[in-house]
Design an enzyme around this catalytic site. Structure first.
Site, short mmCIF file in Angstrom:
data_model
loop_
_atom_site.label_atom_id
_atom_site.label_comp_id
_atom_site.label_asym_id
_atom_site.label_seq_id
_atom_site.Cartn_x
_atom_site.Cartn_y
_atom_site.Cartn_z
N TYR A 59 11.87 28.76 5.18
CA TYR A 59 12.61 27.90 6.11
C TYR A 59 14.11 28.17 6.07
CZ TYR A 59 8.43 25.50 7.50
OH TYR A 59 7.20 25.24 8.05
N HIS A 110 8.14 17.71 15.87
CA HIS A 110 7.74 18.39 14.64
C HIS A 110 8.88 18.56 13.65
CE1 HIS A 110 4.31 20.19 17.25
NE2 HIS A 110 3.98 19.01 16.73
N THR A 176 4.51 25.92 26.55
CA THR A 176 3.58 25.48 25.52
C THR A 176 2.15 25.76 25.95
OG1 THR A 176 2.78 23.60 24.21
CG2 THR A 176 3.64 23.11 26.41
#
Length: 232
Positions: A59, A110, A176
């Protein structure tokens, strides 16, 4: 003095396809990997318990990628639509490109890569622009972790997103595939009579919905076409 007509509520649900045009890869690329990593190794609570250093390294790299990226024409055009609509963006993306483009109402389903939180308390959230290090502790003593909703974790923002979808007077879906749940189920909460614009290089399965206008284009050109349809 004539009163101003309230702006229509335009709700936009965006996915990885809009950020891909800014150079940010999606985890659903053809090789099934995310920047060479198996999702199970870097994006689950099990992965965090097994190897927190690997997860932090992953990350931290993603954060650097986001910082280096720039909002593209689709992000900017959506921000500009606030001149004519009450625009609410609900995004599955963890980057801050919508905000940097100028959008003022952005909900991240998210999580956000530019934030971190204590592993002990999901509400202890802090901004982060550098790397998160192992041993970097929150005030409650918990290790800081990315403020990201991993697979196998609940999506707390869904409760706030559902009423926004229901209140939409115009709805737009961008980039998406409608395969990641529970986020994909949000479209079911858009009222039947609302016009639904779908922008994607490959239109996802939307046949069950009514009043759909497909715009089979990449996000950058597709939002330009959207503006023409909305504003004339």
């Amino acid at each position: 003095m004539r009163s101003l007509t309230p702006k229509q509520k335009l709700v936009v649900l965006t996915g990885a396809g809009i950020s891909a045009e800014s150079g940010l890869r999606t985890f659903r690329d053809s090789d099934g990997l995310w920047e060479g990593y198996n999702i199970e190794d870097v994006a689950t609570p099990r992965a965090w318990r097994k190897d927190p250093q690997l997860v932090l390294d992953f990350y931290n790299m993603r954060r650097r990628d986001v910082i280096a990226a720039q909002p593209n024409a689709a992000h900017v055009a959506l921000a500009e639509l606030e001149d004519d609509f009450d625009v609410h963006i609900i995004t599955q993306n963890v980057d801050d490109l919508h905000e940097r483009a100028g959008s003022s109402k952005v909900m991240h389903l998210h999580g956000e890569i530019m934030k971190m939180r204590s592993e002990k308390n999901t509400s202890k959230i802090s901004p982060i622009t550098a790397d998160i290090l192992l041993g970097h502790k929150a005030p409650d003593g918990g290790q800081y972790r990315p403020h990201i909703v991993w697979f196998e974790e609940p999506v707390p923002m869904m409760e706030q997103a559902i009423p926004v979808m229901y209140e939409a007077e115009v709805f737009v879906l961008i980039g998406t595939s409608l395969v990641v749940y529970p986020a994909a189920g949000l479209v079911d909460h858009v009222r039947e009579n609302v016009t639904k614009y779908v922008i994607d290089k490959s239109i996802p399965p939307v046949k069950k919905y009514k009043n759909v206008i497909p715009i089979e284009m990449p996000a950058t050109t597709g939002v330009t076409e959207l503006r023409k349809l909305l504003l004339g």
